[in-house]
Design an enzyme around this catalytic site. Structure first.
Site, PDB file in Angstrom:
ATOM      1  CG  ASP A   1      -1.860   1.121   1.312  1.00 56.32           C
ATOM      2  OD1 ASP A   1      -2.739   1.209   0.425  1.00 56.32           O
ATOM      3  OD2 ASP A   1      -1.757   1.941   2.252  1.00 56.32           O
TER       4      ASP A   1
ATOM      5  CD  GLU B   1      -2.310   2.499  -3.468  1.00 54.47           C
ATOM      6  OE1 GLU B   1      -3.417   3.019  -3.675  1.00 54.47           O
ATOM      7  OE2 GLU B   1      -1.838   2.343  -2.316  1.00 54.47           O
TER       8      GLU B   1
END
Length: 543
Positions: A199, A264
């Site tokens: 993330d 990401e």
């Protein structure tokens, strides 16, 4: 095969919304286990599990309070082990979200760090003194609105939070933090996990000098819905020190052959550039994705420019393209203006995704052609939606539960009250109805995923684009064996294209396409895939 991920297909499961097994209205690990056969039936290679670890759920699990425990909402570590075991038995790899740019403010690390300025973890988070007038040390802003700095009375300092105030940022300039995160990752790899979706992978490091960000000149002084979008985030994220840290992560993964990483990249200005940097060579991340294909743009020029830019100059990195996920409006709604039929758009989107060069990320419900759900303000759970309503309705509309059975309450997701409502539009697209319809989106997904496995050129082959006017996107995929020409009409009106150097036969996954000699007629959102044995196909279209 250790590089299964290269050209592989990853299916994202949002655990809260997949299947509830105990009636509390929230999906869980036992529910996912019950539905693994559905995922396996699609023909994907891997499951990505959104956050499962212990959390107060202020940001739906992206605020971790214990990195090595499953949140009781979802089950236990034993449930996790059982999921891994069953998924592997079905031939599915499993990766999970690793949220380590920040923690929850309830994490023991932060509680200790915040206690004083001289404890063992005092420098594990990003602390800074106030300016002489009491204001924060710089102008950095939070993604969720307001300053990225929050005052802490015990330390009499500000701490950095790129997201909620309850999500303090870890200080990756501290080697002890890096070591602790590596051990967290090792814990899960030792349990049989096949890797991580990292993330906010470009948020790990901040500018050590805490310099203020400049304004974003492209706005020309116009305010944005979220003031965060008015800055060029030159110093608050995407720092050069990140490269050495990612090498440490890759070195760990190398100790577990066959595992992978997907980063990401959240950076509107430099997303594609960072994707290339973070995956170049063989000592950084395996794959990255950005938000380039997660927005409203739907044109031949857009898709071509991003793919060509990524692979330009002999780039050695690898992308993982996706059209939808848990953070954006579903593409079936975003791209509606370019279609007259949701069925046609659904087929075109997956065919495009699976024929571009790179790996593919699919979001749960995408195989059903689910649109964005229309969520009322009183139904909101997402802090972003609550903050910026109604101009930004947040992310709940793409997070509503999976519809499994149309004639059951809440479409079979739960026998309790679901944490988000199941809307009528989703019920009408439920799995059971589509199983009974051989022409459904679900059956087409299975067909094209199975077909793709027989075409190595689509997994790892090269890509070369043909020069065509809008709205036609055309390219060739080659691997020196069985090459393919792919032609897409990205519009709601029919187009006629001339093809050459191909076998005059359509691959069975083509849709809304008719071939008469070298003339190819593509209906609304029509597309054609044709064999090109000589590897020298041609496509001509002038609008």
């Amino acid at each position: 095969m250790t590089e299964w991920w290269r050209g592989g297909v990853i299916y994202q499961v949002y655990p809260r919304s997949f299947q509830d097994s105990n009636g509390d209205g929230v999906g869980d690990l036992a529910g996912i286990i019950d539905r693994l056969d559905h995922i396996a039936s699609l023909g994907v290679d891997c499951i990505w599990l959104s956050p499962l670890t212990q959390s107060p759920q202020a940001d739906m699990g992206y605020d971790v309070s214990d990195y090595v425990q499953v949140d009781p909402l979802f089950g236990t570590l034993q449930d996790f082990d059982l999921l891994i075991e069953k998924a592997h038995a079905l031939g599915l790899k499993v990766i999970m979200d690793q949220v380590v740019s920040h923690t929850s403010s309830l994490h023991p690390w932060f509680l200790e760090s915040a206690f004083s300025r001289d404890n063992a973890k005092a420098d594990w988070y990003v602390w800074a003194d106030a300016n002489p007038d009491g204001t924060p040390p710089n102008n950095w802003l939070s993604v969720f609105g307001g300053s990225a700095w929050e005052w802490h009375t015990a330390r009499k300092q500000y701490y950095l939070h790129n997201f909620l105030t309850s999500q303090p940022d870890l200080n990756f300039h501290n080697p002890a933090v890096q070591d602790a995160v590596i051990e967290v990752m090792r814990f899960w790899l030792d349990r049989g996990l096949d890797g991580f979706r990292l993330d906010t992978v470009n948020y790990y490091f901040h500018d050590a000098k805490l310099r203020s960000n400049p304004p974003l000149p492209e706005l020309n002084g116009k305010p944005a819905t979220n003031p965060y979008d008015m800055q060029s985030h030159k110093f608050s994220k995407s720092q050069p020190e990140n490269m050495d840290w990612l090498r440490k992560v890759r070195a760990l993964l190398n100790d577990y052959p066959g595992t992978t990483t997907v980063g990401e990249v959240g950076d509107d200005e430099r997303g594609l550039e960072l994707m290339k940097q973070y995956t170049s060579g063989s000592d950084l991340l395996h794959m990255c994705y950005s938000f380039d294909f997660l927005g409203p743009k739907f044109s031949a020029a857009h898709f071509r420019s991003k793919v060509e830019a990524f692979f330009a100059d002999g780039a050695t990195g690898w992308p993982c393209w996706s059209f939808s996920n848990h953070d954006v409006i579903r593409h079936m709604t975003r791209w509606t203006p370019f279609s007259v039929s949701s069925a046609d758009l659904s087929r075109q989107a997956i065919a495009l995704m699976l024929t571009l060069k790179g790996s593919a990320g699919l979001y749960q419900g995408e195989e059903l052609g689910l649109p964005e759900a229309d969520i009322l303000f009183e139904e909101l759970t997402d802090p972003r939606g609550k903050r910026f309503w109604p101009e930004d309705k947040g992310r709940d509309g793409c997070r509503t539960p999976m519809p499994w059975q149309h004639n059951l309450a809440h479409a079979g997701f739960t026998h309790g009250k679901p944490w988000l409502p199941v809307k009528h539009a989703a019920v009408a697209l439920s799995v059971d109805l589509q199983e009974a319809d051989p022409n459904s989106s679900l059956h087409y997904y299975r067909q094209i995923l199975a077909w793709r496995k027989n075409h190595p050129a689509l997994k790892t082959g090269d890509i070369a684009f043909f020069d065509c006017d809008e709205p036609v996107l055309a390219y060739m995929r080659t691997d020196g064996n069985k090459d393919l020409v792919c032609v897409f009409n990205l519009s709601a009106e029919a187009r006629t294209v001339t093809v050459g150097g191909v076998e005059l036969v359509l691959e069975p996954v083509s849709h809304n396409a008719e071939l008469s000699g070298t003339t190819l007629t593509l209906g609304p959102n029509g597309f054609a895939i044709l064999p090109a044995p000589a590897g020298e196909g041609s496509v001509r279209y002038q609008g």
